[in-house]
Design a protein around this motif. Structure first.
Motif, PDB file in Angstrom:
ATOM      1  N   ILE A 103       0.801  -1.211   0.000  1.00  0.00           N
ATOM      2  CA  ILE A 103       0.000   0.000   0.000  1.00  0.00           C
ATOM      3  C   ILE A 103       0.841   1.272   0.000  1.00  0.00           C
ATOM      4  N   LYS A 104       0.390   2.230  -0.797  1.00  0.00           N
ATOM      5  CA  LYS A 104       0.917   3.596  -0.755  1.00  0.00           C
ATOM      6  C   LYS A 104      -0.252   4.539  -0.969  1.00  0.00           C
ATOM      7  N   SER A 105      -0.361   5.520  -0.058  1.00  0.00           N
ATOM      8  CA  SER A 105      -1.502   6.420  -0.109  1.00  0.00           C
ATOM      9  C   SER A 105      -1.221   7.654   0.723  1.00  0.00           C
ATOM     10  N   ARG A 106      -1.752   8.800   0.275  1.00  0.00           N
ATOM     11  CA  ARG A 106      -1.645  10.049   1.033  1.00  0.00           C
ATOM     12  C   ARG A 106      -2.791  10.170   2.035  1.00  0.00           C
ATOM     13  N   GLY A 107      -3.620   9.125   2.159  1.00  0.00           N
ATOM     14  CA  GLY A 107      -4.724   9.146   3.116  1.00  0.00           C
ATOM     15  C   GLY A 107      -6.037   9.420   2.427  1.00  0.00           C
TER      16      GLY A 107
END
Length: 238
Positions: A87-91
């Motif tokens: 997972i990669k995410s800025r929220g």
């Protein structure tokens, strides 16, 4: 023959250099975090199954929206071979992040991972913490900040234009929602086996004004800290 052997060794050396991961440049205003975090695409999170490093994984990439919990469950049900969620995410939607984390925990043994160079920020923290086993790879970034009601700033600005009474009502609603979310965060951490000190010592302290050492309200946990707070359980740490 010696010339050919030397050329072969030189070629092998160049291949090793080329394969070496690029150095991560840290933010001069916030030395705990990278200067250019790779927290995924600036659109609703996508879920893509792929074979990576000998594993069949689900790649979650993008902004967390309200549909994620339902879509995540559908993706996991549709592919029983999935071993890990990368997972990669800025929220994004904080409550949806909590719910998505609970979805992941409902699949016994499911692994969540933040690979080297990837950043998991804000609501993404709670998706990641849903993993039965969790890995923050060296160079992977678990970035935190103070959580607030989704979209509150824009909503307050709109309400100001509508009059002071509406602004007062809305701020009160946001405070109630934020308090409720804080309670939900606390309950979530307990259920997922994360130290509550992650909230009190790190996440909810980031609301303070920026300091000379860290000119933003973001903070990236070190490898020692992800172990200290059980973000990466000690038994899974390599």
């Amino acid at each position: 023959m010696d010339l050919l052997r030397n050329l072969a060794f030189a070629a092998a050396g160049l291949a090793l250099v080329a394969a070496k991961p690029a150095a991560i440049v840290m933010d001069k205003d916030n030395p705990s975090c990278p200067a250019a975090p790779d927290w995924g695409q600036a659109k609703a999170i996508t879920l893509t199954a792929a074979d990576m490093g000998g594993k069949h994984v689900l790649i979650a990439d993008g902004i967390i929206d309200s549909t994620l919990p339902k879509r995540l469950k559908a993706a996991l049900d549709a592919d029983e071979r999935i071993e890990e969620i990368w997972i990669k995410s800025r929220g994004g939607d904080a409550r949806a992040g909590n719910l998505a984390g609970k979805v992941i925990r409902s699949y016994p043994g499911m692994v969540t991972r933040i690979p080297r160079g990837w950043t998991c920020f804000s609501a993404c923290n709670f998706v990641f913490m849903g993993g039965d086993r969790r890995f923050v790879d060296p160079g992977g970034v678990f970035m935190v900040h103070m959580f607030t009601h989704t979209g509150d700033r824009d909503t307050i600005e709109i309400s100001v234009e509508e009059g002071s009474a509406e602004t007062t009502r809305l701020i009160g609603q946001i405070e109630q929602d934020s308090a409720l979310l804080a309670s939900e965060d606390n309950d979530f951490l307990i259920r997922m086996g994360i130290s509550r000190k992650l909230l009190t010592e790190v996440m909810y302290r980031q609301q303070a004004v920026a300091t000379a050492a860290n000119k933003t309200t973001r903070y990236c946990l070190s490898q020692d800290e992800v172990r200290k707070y059980n973000v990466m359980p000690k038994e899974t740490a390599g």
